[in-house]
Structure formats: C-alpha cells, structure tokens
Design a protein around this motif. Structure first.
Motif, PDB file in Angstrom:
ATOM      1  N   UNK A 218       0.789  -1.201  -0.028  1.00 25.31           N
ATOM      2  CA  UNK A 218      -0.041  -0.081   0.010  1.00 25.31           C
ATOM      3  C   UNK A 218       0.812   1.179  -0.024  1.00 25.31           C
ATOM      4  N   UNK A 219       0.513   2.079  -1.063  1.00 29.77           N
ATOM      5  CA  UNK A 219       1.277   3.519  -0.927  1.00 29.77           C
ATOM      6  C   UNK A 219       0.506   4.556  -0.803  1.00 29.77           C
ATOM      7  N   UNK A 220       0.758   5.465   0.056  1.00 26.12           N
ATOM      8  CA  UNK A 220      -0.120   6.683   0.260  1.00 26.12           C
ATOM      9  C   UNK A 220       0.044   7.638  -0.987  1.00 26.12           C
ATOM     10  N   UNK A 221      -1.304   8.453  -1.052  1.00 25.89           N
ATOM     11  CA  UNK A 221      -1.363   9.371  -2.241  1.00 25.89           C
ATOM     12  C   UNK A 221      -0.270  10.395  -1.786  1.00 25.89           C
ATOM     13  N   UNK A 222      -0.067  11.313  -3.075  1.00 29.90           N
ATOM     14  CA  UNK A 222       0.603  12.597  -2.687  1.00 29.90           C
ATOM     15  C   UNK A 222       0.206  13.417  -1.556  1.00 29.90           C
ATOM     16  N   UNK A 223       1.313  13.804  -0.900  1.00 32.52           N
ATOM     17  CA  UNK A 223       0.859  14.846   0.236  1.00 32.52           C
ATOM     18  C   UNK A 223       2.134  15.550   0.605  1.00 32.52           C
ATOM     19  N   UNK A 224       1.999  16.641   1.270  1.00 37.56           N
ATOM     20  CA  UNK A 224       3.073  17.637   1.569  1.00 37.56           C
ATOM     21  C   UNK A 224       3.896  17.081   2.768  1.00 37.56           C
ATOM     22  N   UNK A 225       5.195  17.120   2.765  1.00 37.27           N
ATOM     23  CA  UNK A 225       6.092  16.761   3.953  1.00 37.27           C
ATOM     24  C   UNK A 225       5.667  17.839   5.132  1.00 37.27           C
ATOM     25  N   UNK A 226       5.820  17.014   6.260  1.00 40.33           N
ATOM     26  CA  UNK A 226       5.618  18.069   7.384  1.00 40.33           C
ATOM     27  C   UNK A 226       6.567  19.098   7.844  1.00 40.33           C
ATOM     28  N   UNK A 227       6.212  20.172   7.857  1.00 42.27           N
ATOM     29  CA  UNK A 227       7.285  21.334   8.149  1.00 42.27           C
ATOM     30  C   UNK A 227       7.444  21.234   9.719  1.00 42.27           C
ATOM     31  N   UNK A 228       8.755  20.740   9.955  1.00 41.94           N
ATOM     32  CA  UNK A 228       9.138  20.815  11.452  1.00 41.94           C
ATOM     33  C   UNK A 228       9.109  22.063  12.190  1.00 41.94           C
ATOM     34  N   UNK A 229       9.397  23.294  11.312  1.00 46.24           N
ATOM     35  CA  UNK A 229       9.217  24.614  11.896  1.00 46.24           C
ATOM     36  C   UNK A 229       7.950  24.899  12.647  1.00 46.24           C
ATOM     37  N   UNK A 230       6.842  24.488  11.767  1.00 51.40           N
ATOM     38  CA  UNK A 230       5.552  24.831  12.348  1.00 51.40           C
ATOM     39  C   UNK A 230       5.237  24.158  13.306  1.00 51.40           C
ATOM     40  N   UNK A 231       5.999  22.872  13.297  1.00 48.55           N
ATOM     41  CA  UNK A 231       5.468  21.869  14.774  1.00 48.55           C
ATOM     42  C   UNK A 231       6.232  22.440  15.868  1.00 48.55           C
ATOM     43  N   UNK A 232       7.263  23.173  15.743  1.00 51.59           N
ATOM     44  CA  UNK A 232       8.155  23.727  16.745  1.00 51.59           C
ATOM     45  C   UNK A 232       7.458  24.990  17.321  1.00 51.59           C
ATOM     46  N   UNK A 233       6.993  25.676  16.444  1.00 48.96           N
ATOM     47  CA  UNK A 233       6.123  26.719  16.811  1.00 48.96           C
ATOM     48  C   UNK A 233       4.829  26.480  17.561  1.00 48.96           C
ATOM     49  N   UNK A 234       4.368  25.389  17.620  1.00 52.36           N
ATOM     50  CA  UNK A 234       3.284  24.968  18.518  1.00 52.36           C
ATOM     51  C   UNK A 234       3.842  24.447  19.614  1.00 52.36           C
ATOM     52  N   UNK A 235       4.719  23.592  19.535  1.00 52.75           N
ATOM     53  CA  UNK A 235       5.316  23.240  20.869  1.00 52.75           C
ATOM     54  C   UNK A 235       5.963  24.261  21.992  1.00 52.75           C
ATOM     55  N   UNK A 236       6.412  25.361  21.458  1.00 52.15           N
ATOM     56  CA  UNK A 236       6.837  26.328  22.057  1.00 52.15           C
ATOM     57  C   UNK A 236       5.717  27.152  22.955  1.00 52.15           C
ATOM     58  N   UNK A 237       4.553  27.216  22.276  1.00 51.19           N
ATOM     59  CA  UNK A 237       3.376  27.669  22.762  1.00 51.19           C
ATOM     60  C   UNK A 237       2.813  26.825  23.901  1.00 51.19           C
ATOM     61  N   UNK A 238       3.160  25.525  23.937  1.00 53.92           N
ATOM     62  CA  UNK A 238       2.717  24.795  24.969  1.00 53.92           C
ATOM     63  C   UNK A 238       2.850  25.335  26.509  1.00 53.92           C
ATOM     64  N   UNK A 239       1.714  25.150  27.252  1.00 55.47           N
ATOM     65  CA  UNK A 239       2.163  25.704  28.736  1.00 55.47           C
ATOM     66  C   UNK A 239       2.852  24.537  29.469  1.00 55.47           C
ATOM     67  N   UNK A 240       3.402  23.483  28.924  1.00 55.58           N
ATOM     68  CA  UNK A 240       4.280  22.484  29.489  1.00 55.58           C
ATOM     69  C   UNK A 240       5.171  22.202  28.824  1.00 55.58           C
ATOM     70  N   UNK A 241       6.189  21.329  29.316  1.00 52.38           N
ATOM     71  CA  UNK A 241       7.348  20.879  28.481  1.00 52.38           C
ATOM     72  C   UNK A 241       7.064  19.436  28.055  1.00 52.38           C
ATOM     73  N   UNK A 242       7.623  19.286  26.885  1.00 51.12           N
ATOM     74  CA  UNK A 242       7.499  17.639  26.389  1.00 51.12           C
ATOM     75  C   UNK A 242       8.518  16.731  27.233  1.00 51.12           C
ATOM     76  N   UNK A 243       8.237  15.452  27.506  1.00 52.67           N
ATOM     77  CA  UNK A 243       9.211  14.601  27.901  1.00 52.67           C
ATOM     78  C   UNK A 243       9.872  14.370  26.761  1.00 52.67           C
ATOM     79  N   UNK A 244      11.290  13.781  27.169  1.00 53.94           N
ATOM     80  CA  UNK A 244      12.003  13.048  25.986  1.00 53.94           C
ATOM     81  C   UNK A 244      11.490  11.949  25.369  1.00 53.94           C
TER      82      UNK A 244
END
Length: 684
Positions: A218-244
């Motif tokens: 099974x192969x997925x259809x075409x999709x965009x890659x995940x922009x890690x910078x956008x992910x980091x923007x969300x993580x920085x705004x979280x009211x808690x720190x993520x564990x390792x």
C-alpha cells in the motif's frame, strides 16, 4: 428451541460451527474437603445429603441443611432467586453442591447444584459456555453431545496443514472436539486444547503477517512533507514541556507520516505519561501536510474530554476541530458531517460512531485510536481504507513489554512512553483492606475535610445486572440456566450508594452507571468535578475518560472481580495533580490467588509490569477475546502462558505465505482461513 433458532441465536450455519463454540472456561468439580469452621469466601464442593428444606417464595429464597456424604459434617445452605432448584432439592436426596461460605449470611451461598448422574460430575470437569440469552448451558451441552455422536464427526478434517499436525503431534480436530467438550481428565483436556490453541495462534499470526506484508504494498497518495518549524512553533506555545519520550515518539510518528508507506504504529504508555499530547501533536502535523485526522475514543466522556483538550491545545492556530458523539442533535450531526465531507474540519474527535459508513471525509490521512483494545485487526484495515490508505496510530494505557508486544501487535511498529511529565509525579498509595476496615471511613472523612473528591467503584449496578466480566479469580458471573456463579460477596453500586447516603448524606453522594442517560451522566460528572457532590459511587464506567484533578481517594469494592490492568487504570483517576492520593482495594474473601494479585498491585506502580502479570494470570478470553479487547478469534489461548505456541505460529505463518504458490496444502489453508481481498497481492 428448534435447530434453526439455535443456529440463528449463535449466528452460525452448521454443526461444525456449533462445535467451534468452545467452552469459555472449565469448572473443577473434584470434591473439596470442608470442616465445621469455614472462613468468609471459602469454597466448598462435594456430595451432600439434604435433611431439611425451607422456602420463602416471596423473597425468592431457599434454605436447606445438608450433611457431607464423606465426613458427615453438616452445613446450612442458601439459594437466592433460583426457585427452579426446588425441582432438584428434596429431603433425603444426595446432590453435588458448589458454593462459598458467607459470613454475611452465616451460610454457604450455593452457586450450582448437580444431579449425581450427570456425566460432568462423574468426569469432575464441567465445561462452561458463553452463550446468548435464551440458550441454557444444559440444553447446549445436549446439542453438543448429539453432534459428537453423529456421523458428521468422521468427516471433520484438520484446520491447519497436515505437516504441522505431525510436526507438533497435535490431536486430530475431530477427536479434539470430543475432548474439549466432554473432557475425561485434566491431562487429556490440555492435549485437546493444544490443538485449538495452535489453530487460533496460526490464524491470528497469519492475519498479522498478511497485514504486515500489505503495508509494503500500500502506498499513500501524494501529500506535503511535515514542516518541522511549524511543529516547533506549536510546541513552544504549549504551557508545559514535553518529555524526551514524547519528543521521540512524536518524531517516530512524523517520520512514518512522511514516508510513502502506510503507518501502522502503536503508542504504549502508562496512565499519565502523556499519550494525548502526542496524539494532538500528530494530528497537528497531519494538518500541516494537508490532510484530515480523526481521534477515536471508546466513551462519550473521553471523546468530549479530548475535544476540550484539542480546542485548548490548538488555541491561536488555524485548526478546525469537530466532535461526533451518539447523543448529538440530528441537526448538529448533519451540519458536522457536511463540514467533514467538504474538508472544513481538520480534526474530528469521535466515538466509534466515526467508523460508520455514513461518515465520509474529503481527505482522511490519519486515524488515531485511543484505548486500542476496543478495536481488532479487521477494524484497523477498515479505518485505513476510509481514505487514500490512511496512516493509523493505536494508543494503549495498558502497556505490554516489547517481548510480548512482538506477539500481540505483530503487525504494528511500537512507540513507548515510560517517562512521566516533570512536576506530575504520582503519590498514590495502595492498600488491600476488608470492608470492615476503619481506614475506609477515616480516609473518606479526611478527603471531605480537605475538600477533595472520592471515587467509590463497585463491579455491578444492582442485584441482577453485572457491569464487568473481568475478574481475578476462577469464576465469572453469568445468569444462564441456573449455572450462575457465586455473587454473595459482590456488592452492587445501588447497595453501596444507599449505605453511603445514610452515612454521609444525600447532599454529598451521587450514583453513576452505564444505564443512565448520557445527559444524566454528564450532570453527575459535572457536579462531581465542581465538588458539589464529592462522593461518586460508580461502576467501572469511570475507568477511562474521567479527569478530576482534585480527586484523592479511590475505593474499589469487591476488587478481586477486576483485572489488575483495570484496577491500575482506576487507580490512575486519583492523584492526577501531583498531590497525595490513596487507593483502597476492598476484599473480604480468603482466596490466596486473589490476595496475591491484589498485593502485587499494592506494591507495584509500573504499568508494564502490572499488565504482564495480569496477562500471565488471565486467560485469552478475558484479555484478548473479541468481546473485550478486539484481538480477533482468540478464545482458548493465552498470550503469555502460550507464548511458545505463538512464536512457532509466527514462523509457520511466514512459511505458509512464502510457499503458498508452490505448496498445495499451504495454498488450501491460506484460502480456507484468510479471507482478505488483497491477499493475492502479497503472493505475487
């Protein structure tokens, strides 16, 4: 009941399929020695001659005195709500009686009475079946007996390739049916069960191996890659720190999502390790690549909780979240489904209603299932095909060590959360007490004094309806044909509620159970969360999805009737804010096995260790049957105790698929057992 009605109720179409309804358990009817002084919960089994019978039809009670045929010791017996037993009980008659002594009733509470002529008394091993309502145990056993003595038996062939029958010295299938349905002894029974254990294991491992191989096709259809910078923007705004661990697991999931292969992954983590945060991060990553995502929850309360968390989690970001639950207004549901179909909703939070055919997505690319044991292998494939080969992430708060996960989740990659978020260290003591312990009232009064909430969990709603089938001891509750097991020491939620109202007042106590309307359940939970009524008497409905930060006390009555993993989940409802908490496991019996298990929970906090101990001590029908956990087709095999059988079956499944095109025996097996429309793709 005629044969057609029986087949319809069992949802089968032939006598062989009736034989395949194997016993869910066996009851040992070998006599147990008794004495004059019996402890509470002590089991007795043996032949007794009745010398006195008294009845109270108004209250459905039969009382009788009987003398042990071997040692002459006399006891008082009591039967509740089973007046049909009067047809068997008579002065001077000798019967085989099973029961447990109850201090509460100062009598032996009878769970079963058998005529001495019965073949299963003579064999000392009685099969017990999980049957639909209206089909009695005795009637079904007679049907089985007729089939076993019919000409059909000579035409029953093996369900696995003959070379494996020879390799493992399995008893032929027809003979094995005779043994498991009408066992003559324990050793012979184990040999008969081994045939069906291997059969189940091989079919299960075949499904796992097929799914695993399909992933590479099974192969997925075409999709965009995940922009890690956008992910980091969300993580920085979280009211808690993520564990390792959370960071690592999220990375593993995103790497899978960026791959062209379909993701099949399970996220395991103990209660409180932050699985929900990883799920919401994954759903956000999915929106970045332009897809829709869905998070399934097993209960309405948990789905609603996830929805509220998602709204807060994505605050300030352009993510549209929808909630699909069963008690929505039709107008709301219609609008939601329209928005979902046209792509206006990015993240859907849903109960299992979201898997129905009427729910369509414009571009579903990620499916996350909380409490994965509610879904089986087949359901995973259905959800994957809701979109263009959807990435699938399962989540489980009943984590299993990797050595076991290889067997249970053979078609999934594994991510684990073992680290707890900083600042949320749990301080929950667990103690095993009896119902007369003063610690119970002292703990409740202390909780009320410091204005914190109290959970009180009971295994059934009232005197007639059970809420759970999980248990620690040998026996489960079943109201079928008079073969029900002992319930004298199993309190009901309504009984406990009445007692607590008398003690603490109606203004402090409320009742919650699954038969209540959803709106009424929500009203009760809101009053509990707001501390308007701080004592909640409940069934195990609160095991998942109830997050009350200030709750500090969990009291579980008849704790021996719950599995350890369920008890650990319940314990996870208190001390969630990092403050001290206490769990009291209430047990009045003297069963050494039950006491050992409860003490194990009291002295262990690691969910991985607890789940493995639980898995080892409980049968597949409890932990991995289709009724409770979604592991398809397992009824007699145990993942832990029968690990060697599974390991052999895993290798055999690979061999079957590798040689299916060149070996006729394997090919026939493949067609007979595995029914997958895409199976031929992996055999090319």
């Amino acid at each position: 009941m005629n044969k057609f009605e029986l087949l319809e109720k069992l949802q089968v179409s032939s006598d062989i399929e009736i034989l395949e309804k194997l016993p869910s358990r066996y009851i040992d009817l070998s006599p147990l020695s008794d004495d004059i002084f019996l402890g509470d919960g002590r089991m007795i089994r043996g032949c007794y001659q009745i010398y006195e019978v008294k009845t109270n039809r108004a209250h459905g009670i039969i009382r009788f005195g009987a003398k042990n045929s071997v040692n002459g010791i006399c006891h008082s017996f009591i039967i509740y709500n089973q007046m049909f037993y009067l047809n068997r009980i008579a002065t001077g008659k000798t019967l085989f009686i099973v029961g447990r002594y109850s201090v509460r009733f100062k009598s032996i509470v009878v769970s079963a009475v058998y005529e001495l002529s019965s073949w299963f008394v003579q064999s000392e091993i009685k099969p017990f079946y999980r049957l639909p309502g209206g089909i009695g145990q005795s009637y079904f056993m007679n049907v089985i007996d007729n089939i076993l003595h019919s000409s059909l038996m000579q035409y029953i062939g093996n369900n696995v390739p003959d070379e494996f029958v020879k390799k493992y010295r399995l008893i032929p299938r027809g003979q094995a049916f005779k043994i498991v349905h009408q066992p003559d002894g324990k050793k012979q029974l184990q040999e008969g069960l081994r045939t069906f254990k291997y059969e189940e294991a091989l079919a299960y491992c075949m499904k796992m191996e097929v799914n695993k191989r399909l992933r590479s096709i099974y192969k997925k259809g075409a999709h965009l890659s995940i922009d890690r910078n956008k992910m980091n923007a969300l993580v920085k705004k979280l009211p808690f720190s993520l564990t390792k661990d959370q960071i690592q697991c999220t990375k593993e999931i995103m790497d899978d999502m960026d791959s062209s292969n379909v993701m099949f992954r399970i996220l395991q983590g103990d209660v409180g390790t932050g699985k929900t945060a990883v799920a919401l991060l994954s759903l956000f990553a999915n929106t970045i690549r332009g897809g829709q995502g869905v998070l399934f929850a097993p209960t309405t309360s948990l789905a609603t909780q996830h929805y509220k968390n998602a709204l807060s989690f994505y605050s300030g970001f352009n993510v549209k979240v929808g909630l699909l639950i069963s008690n929505m207004k039709q107008s709301q549901k219609k609008k939601l489904l329209e928005e979902l179909a046209c792509g206006d909703i990015d993240v859907l939070i849903s109960t299992q209603a979201g898997i129905e055919k009427g729910v369509t997505f414009k571009k579903l690319t990620l499916s996350i299932i909380d409490e994965q044991q509610q879904f089986g292998v087949d359901q995973r494939m259905i959800m994957m095909k809701k979109g263009d080969y959807v990435d699938t992430l399962m989540m489980s708060a009943t984590p299993i060590p990797r050595t076991m996960s290889r067997i249970v989740f053979g078609d999934l990659d594994i991510s684990e959360l073992k680290e707890f978020p900083k600042g949320i260290t749990r301080h929950v003591d667990t103690k095993v007490v009896n119902s007369q312990s003063q610690l119970i009232s002292k703990a409740i009064n202390r909780a009320l004094e410091i204005k914190r909430q109290v959970f009180v969990v009971v295994p059934r709603i009232d005197g007639d309806v059970l809420c759970i089938m999980a248990e620690i001891g040998m026996y489960k509750m079943s109201r079928i044909d008079g073969d029900e097991e002992d319930e004298s020491n199993k309190l009901s939620a309504k009984e406990v509620y009445d007692d607590y109202v008398k003690e603490y007042g109606e203004d402090k106590v409320q009742l919650l159970h699954g038969r209540m309307k959803k709106d009424d359940q929500n009203e009760v939970l809101n009053k509990f969360r707001n501390n308007e009524k701080p004592i909640l008497i409940s069934t195990s409905i609160i095991e998942v999805g109830v997050d009350v930060q200030e709750a500090c006390l969990m009291i579980i009555y008849s704790a021996n009737y719950f599995g350890l993993s369920a008890l650990h989940q319940l314990r996870g409802r208190v001390g969630r804010n990092g403050k001290n908490g206490l769990t009291l496991l209430v047990y009045d019996g003297d069963d050494d096995q039950a006491i050992d298990k409860l003490n194990y929970l009291a002295t262990h906090t690691d969910g991985f260790d607890i789940s493995q101990y639980d898995l080892k001590s409980r049968g597949a029908g409890d932990w991995a049957g289709t009724d409770q956990s979604g592991h398809d087709g397992l009824s007699v095999i145990n993942f832990d105790k029968d690990r060697k059988i599974f390991e052999c079956a895993m290798e055999d499944a690979k061999e079957i698929l590798d040689n299916a095109n060149s070996n006729e025996g394997f090919n026939l097996y493949k067609k007979k057992i595995i029914h997958d429309e895409n199976l031929e793709k992996i055999l090319v």
